[in-house]
Write a protein that holds these residues in place. Structure first.
Motif, PDB file in Angstrom:
ATOM      1  N   ILE A 154       0.841  -1.196   0.000  1.00 29.45           N
ATOM      2  CA  ILE A 154       0.000   0.000   0.000  1.00 29.45           C
ATOM      3  C   ILE A 154       0.877   1.247   0.000  1.00 29.45           C
ATOM      4  CG2 ILE A 154      -1.954  -1.089   1.168  1.00 29.45           C
ATOM      5  CD1 ILE A 154      -0.969   0.144   3.766  1.00 29.45           C
ATOM      6  N   LEU A 155       0.343   2.315  -0.542  1.00 30.30           N
ATOM      7  CA  LEU A 155       1.026   3.603  -0.494  1.00 30.30           C
ATOM      8  C   LEU A 155       0.707   4.261   0.841  1.00 30.30           C
ATOM      9  CD1 LEU A 155       2.630   5.918  -1.782  1.00 30.30           C
ATOM     10  CD2 LEU A 155       0.485   6.712  -2.807  1.00 30.30           C
ATOM     11  N   LYS A 156       1.719   4.405   1.685  1.00 29.36           N
ATOM     12  CA  LYS A 156       1.520   4.959   3.025  1.00 29.36           C
ATOM     13  C   LYS A 156       1.769   6.467   2.982  1.00 29.36           C
ATOM     14  CE  LYS A 156       2.752   2.293   6.451  1.00 29.36           C
ATOM     15  NZ  LYS A 156       3.522   1.468   7.410  1.00 29.36           N
ATOM     16  N   SER A 157       0.723   7.207   2.674  1.00 30.65           N
ATOM     17  CA  SER A 157       0.891   8.649   2.493  1.00 30.65           C
ATOM     18  C   SER A 157      -0.082   9.488   3.316  1.00 30.65           C
ATOM     19  CB  SER A 157       0.729   9.008   1.010  1.00 30.65           C
ATOM     20  OG  SER A 157      -0.564   8.653   0.553  1.00 30.65           O
ATOM     21  N   GLU A 158      -1.117   8.873   3.892  1.00 26.97           N
ATOM     22  CA  GLU A 158      -2.150   9.646   4.572  1.00 26.97           C
ATOM     23  C   GLU A 158      -2.246   9.263   6.046  1.00 26.97           C
ATOM     24  OE1 GLU A 158      -5.905   9.914   2.466  1.00 26.97           O
ATOM     25  OE2 GLU A 158      -4.920   9.213   0.637  1.00 26.97           O
ATOM     26  N   GLY A 159      -2.536  10.257   6.873  1.00 25.84           N
ATOM     27  CA  GLY A 159      -2.678   9.994   8.295  1.00 25.84           C
ATOM     28  C   GLY A 159      -3.617  10.969   8.970  1.00 25.84           C
ATOM     29  N   GLU A 160      -4.177  10.523  10.091  1.00 27.91           N
ATOM     30  CA  GLU A 160      -5.020  11.362  10.947  1.00 27.91           C
ATOM     31  C   GLU A 160      -4.372  11.407  12.329  1.00 27.91           C
ATOM     32  OE1 GLU A 160      -7.969  12.857  10.227  1.00 27.91           O
ATOM     33  OE2 GLU A 160      -8.449  11.991   8.256  1.00 27.91           O
ATOM     34  N   TYR A 161      -4.308  12.598  12.919  1.00 28.89           N
ATOM     35  CA  TYR A 161      -3.667  12.776  14.221  1.00 28.89           C
ATOM     36  C   TYR A 161      -4.612  13.509  15.166  1.00 28.89           C
ATOM     37  CZ  TYR A 161       0.776  11.508  12.018  1.00 28.89           C
ATOM     38  OH  TYR A 161       1.782  10.843  11.353  1.00 28.89           O
ATOM     39  N   THR A 162      -4.620  13.064  16.424  1.00 28.91           N
ATOM     40  CA  THR A 162      -5.468  13.678  17.448  1.00 28.91           C
ATOM     41  C   THR A 162      -4.630  13.974  18.686  1.00 28.91           C
ATOM     42  OG1 THR A 162      -7.420  12.472  16.669  1.00 28.91           O
ATOM     43  CG2 THR A 162      -7.520  13.380  18.896  1.00 28.91           C
ATOM     44  N   LEU A 163      -4.856  15.135  19.265  1.00 32.45           N
ATOM     45  CA  LEU A 163      -4.163  15.523  20.492  1.00 32.45           C
ATOM     46  C   LEU A 163      -4.901  14.961  21.699  1.00 32.45           C
ATOM     47  CD1 LEU A 163      -1.990  17.208  21.974  1.00 32.45           C
ATOM     48  CD2 LEU A 163      -3.594  19.148  21.884  1.00 32.45           C
ATOM     49  N   TYR A 164      -4.145  14.282  22.573  1.00 33.73           N
ATOM     50  CA  TYR A 164      -4.688  13.767  23.828  1.00 33.73           C
ATOM     51  C   TYR A 164      -4.022  14.482  24.999  1.00 33.73           C
ATOM     52  CZ  TYR A 164      -7.101   9.909  21.502  1.00 33.73           C
ATOM     53  OH  TYR A 164      -7.954   9.169  20.723  1.00 33.73           O
ATOM     54  N   HIS A 217      -2.530  14.660  29.015  1.00 32.89           N
ATOM     55  CA  HIS A 217      -1.618  13.787  29.759  1.00 32.89           C
ATOM     56  C   HIS A 217      -2.373  12.647  30.445  1.00 32.89           C
ATOM     57  CE1 HIS A 217       1.797  16.308  28.969  1.00 32.89           C
ATOM     58  NE2 HIS A 217       1.228  17.370  29.528  1.00 32.89           N
ATOM     59  N   ASN A 218      -3.664  12.839  30.658  1.00 27.22           N
ATOM     60  CA  ASN A 218      -4.498  11.787  31.249  1.00 27.22           C
ATOM     61  C   ASN A 218      -5.139  10.899  30.193  1.00 27.22           C
ATOM     62  OD1 ASN A 218      -4.012  12.760  33.876  1.00 27.22           O
ATOM     63  ND2 ASN A 218      -5.648  14.283  33.659  1.00 27.22           N
ATOM     64  N   GLU A 219      -4.655  11.027  28.942  1.00 28.82           N
ATOM     65  CA  GLU A 219      -5.114  10.220  27.812  1.00 28.82           C
ATOM     66  C   GLU A 219      -6.566  10.489  27.447  1.00 28.82           C
ATOM     67  OE1 GLU A 219      -4.163   6.118  28.434  1.00 28.82           O
ATOM     68  OE2 GLU A 219      -2.013   6.479  28.482  1.00 28.82           O
ATOM     69  N   ALA A 220      -7.013  11.711  27.709  1.00 27.60           N
ATOM     70  CA  ALA A 220      -8.353  12.115  27.289  1.00 27.60           C
ATOM     71  C   ALA A 220      -8.262  12.794  25.924  1.00 27.60           C
ATOM     72  CB  ALA A 220      -8.968  13.065  28.307  1.00 27.60           C
ATOM     73  N   GLU A 221      -9.173  12.453  25.038  1.00 27.27           N
ATOM     74  CA  GLU A 221      -9.171  13.035  23.698  1.00 27.27           C
ATOM     75  C   GLU A 221      -9.586  14.501  23.756  1.00 27.27           C
ATOM     76  OE1 GLU A 221     -11.248  12.263  19.312  1.00 27.27           O
ATOM     77  OE2 GLU A 221     -11.356  10.733  20.889  1.00 27.27           O
ATOM     78  N   THR A 222      -8.883  15.345  23.015  1.00 29.86           N
ATOM     79  CA  THR A 222      -9.217  16.768  22.958  1.00 29.86           C
ATOM     80  C   THR A 222     -10.011  17.068  21.684  1.00 29.86           C
ATOM     81  OG1 THR A 222      -7.264  17.474  21.705  1.00 29.86           O
ATOM     82  CG2 THR A 222      -7.005  17.222  24.101  1.00 29.86           C
ATOM     83  N   ASN A 223     -10.288  18.345  21.470  1.00 27.38           N
ATOM     84  CA  ASN A 223     -11.031  18.774  20.283  1.00 27.38           C
ATOM     85  C   ASN A 223     -10.126  19.071  19.094  1.00 27.38           C
ATOM     86  OD1 ASN A 223     -13.601  18.728  21.520  1.00 27.38           O
ATOM     87  ND2 ASN A 223     -13.169  20.698  22.506  1.00 27.38           N
ATOM     88  N   TYR A 224      -8.854  18.707  19.208  1.00 26.81           N
ATOM     89  CA  TYR A 224      -7.893  19.091  18.174  1.00 26.81           C
ATOM     90  C   TYR A 224      -7.413  17.868  17.398  1.00 26.81           C
ATOM     91  CZ  TYR A 224      -8.016  23.108  21.227  1.00 26.81           C
ATOM     92  OH  TYR A 224      -8.460  24.156  21.999  1.00 26.81           O
ATOM     93  N   SER A 225      -7.451  17.978  16.093  1.00 31.61           N
ATOM     94  CA  SER A 225      -6.975  16.894  15.232  1.00 31.61           C
ATOM     95  C   SER A 225      -6.677  17.470  13.853  1.00 31.61           C
ATOM     96  CB  SER A 225      -8.013  15.774  15.124  1.00 31.61           C
ATOM     97  OG  SER A 225      -9.193  16.245  14.504  1.00 31.61           O
ATOM     98  N   PHE A 226      -5.919  16.718  13.075  1.00 33.79           N
ATOM     99  CA  PHE A 226      -5.620  17.154  11.713  1.00 33.79           C
ATOM    100  C   PHE A 226      -5.370  15.935  10.833  1.00 33.79           C
ATOM    101  CE2 PHE A 226      -1.407  16.690  13.528  1.00 33.79           C
ATOM    102  CZ  PHE A 226      -0.618  16.217  12.482  1.00 33.79           C
ATOM    103  N   SER A 227      -5.482  16.140   9.549  1.00 31.52           N
ATOM    104  CA  SER A 227      -5.151  15.106   8.567  1.00 31.52           C
ATOM    105  C   SER A 227      -4.022  15.611   7.687  1.00 31.52           C
ATOM    106  CB  SER A 227      -6.371  14.748   7.717  1.00 31.52           C
ATOM    107  OG  SER A 227      -6.804  15.864   6.969  1.00 31.52           O
ATOM    108  N   ILE A 228      -3.242  14.678   7.178  1.00 37.76           N
ATOM    109  CA  ILE A 228      -2.136  15.024   6.288  1.00 37.76           C
ATOM    110  C   ILE A 228      -2.086  14.020   5.152  1.00 37.76           C
ATOM    111  CG2 ILE A 228      -0.470  13.702   7.674  1.00 37.76           C
ATOM    112  CD1 ILE A 228       1.658  15.778   6.797  1.00 37.76           C
ATOM    113  N   GLU A 229      -1.738  14.497   3.979  1.00 38.45           N
ATOM    114  CA  GLU A 229      -1.491  13.625   2.830  1.00 38.45           C
ATOM    115  C   GLU A 229      -0.161  14.029   2.215  1.00 38.45           C
ATOM    116  OE1 GLU A 229      -3.429  12.019  -1.371  1.00 38.45           O
ATOM    117  OE2 GLU A 229      -4.499  13.519  -0.169  1.00 38.45           O
ATOM    118  N   LEU A 230       0.818  13.126   2.320  1.00 39.87           N
ATOM    119  CA  LEU A 230       2.141  13.395   1.771  1.00 39.87           C
ATOM    120  C   LEU A 230       2.154  13.130   0.272  1.00 39.87           C
ATOM    121  CD1 LEU A 230       4.448  11.769   4.483  1.00 39.87           C
ATOM    122  CD2 LEU A 230       3.924  14.197   4.178  1.00 39.87           C
ATOM    123  N   ASN A 231       2.762  14.046  -0.456  1.00 37.84           N
ATOM    124  CA  ASN A 231       2.978  13.879  -1.892  1.00 37.84           C
ATOM    125  C   ASN A 231       4.475  13.644  -2.074  1.00 37.84           C
ATOM    126  OD1 ASN A 231       3.408  14.200  -4.654  1.00 37.84           O
ATOM    127  ND2 ASN A 231       1.817  15.750  -4.864  1.00 37.84           N
TER     128      ASN A 231
END
Length: 254
Positions: free
Chosen positions: A148-158, A160-174
């Motif tokens: 597979i072409l490994k070029s895309e990802g989703e990231y989320t900020l947690y 220190h207590n491992e609770a999910e925050t409201n912040y996230s982003f996606s990236i696609e590498l060219n």
């Protein structure tokens, strides 16, 4: 004020990430080096063991590795990356990107070159079978990279207590044109800078706004933000000293 560029902290790639989607590659990339490897297996298992069979088997192991390396380059075009102090050797380049450990592979290449150019006898059968296993593990460790072409990802900020925050982003590498790699998502104000600084990635903006744009939208993901938070959509303008970490991160995503 209308901004054309912005800087985001590099450590966004320390956020929790996963591979969001993928593109299947041609099965040839996966299968052909195993076929070449299988010929070495046959040569090493011939009952009438002799140095010619072992020499041919070693050459085929090198061919198997080279086929895989050529496939990786054809898919990802890593040689085009403008990395600071980029290694000259391709195995070393893959090591820089966290993909291989090249030492034993280089040993195999040296053995093959000694046989080919200095007429040195190949290793004994036991050592040949060790090299056979090493190449098999190398192929297995890089199978996913060529499947597979490994070029895309989703990231989320947690937190220190491992609770999910409201912040996230996606990236696609060219990979072929790395500065056309896209990024978009919500970022807290303390991750953003409006001028160049150490530890920041430059983003050429397509769009930037706060939660006010989503006031009439029922999607709580966009509305549940602080007034200082920013939605950013643009292209990362990598520099030689900050290109490795994001690529290593995306390549490592499961």
């Amino acid at each position: 004020m209308k901004y054309k560029e912005i800087w985001i902290k590099e450590n966004i790639f320390d956020w929790e990430g996963f591979r969001s989607s993928w593109t299947l590659n041609d099965s040839m990339y996966l299968e052909r080096p195993y076929q070449i490897w299988g010929h070495s297996l046959d040569l090493f298992n011939i009952k009438e063991d002799n140095s010619f069979h072992r020499a041919d088997g070693i050459s085929n192991l090198k061919r198997s590795i080279n086929h895989r390396l050529q496939s990786i380059e054809q898919i990802y075009q890593f040689k085009t990356l403008g990395i600071l102090n980029k290694p000259k050797g391709y195995l070393e380049l893959l090591e820089t990107l966290g993909l291989v450990r090249p030492y034993i592979m280089k040993q195999l290449f040296e053995i093959r070159n000694d046989i080919e150019h200095r007429d040195i006898l190949p290793p004994n059968k036991e050592r040949c079978n060790e090299l056979l296993d090493i190449v098999w593990y190398f192929l297995k460790s890089t199978d996913n990279l060529v499947q597979i072409l490994k070029s895309e990802g989703e990231y989320t900020l947690y937190t220190h207590n491992e609770a999910e925050t409201n912040y996230s982003f996606s990236i696609e590498l060219n990979y072929g044109e790395i500065n056309k790699s896209s990024i978009r998502g919500w970022f807290p104000n303390n991750y953003i800078n409006y001028e160049k600084g150490d530890g920041y990635l430059k983003v050429l903006l397509e769009d930037i706004h706060g939660k006010e744009k989503w006031e009439d939208n029922e999607n709580s993901y966009h509305k549940n933000k602080l007034d200082s938070d920013k939605w950013i959509n643009g292209y990362i303008n990598f520099e030689p000293n900050n290109i490795v970490k994001p690529i290593k991160s995306v390549l490592s995503l499961l």
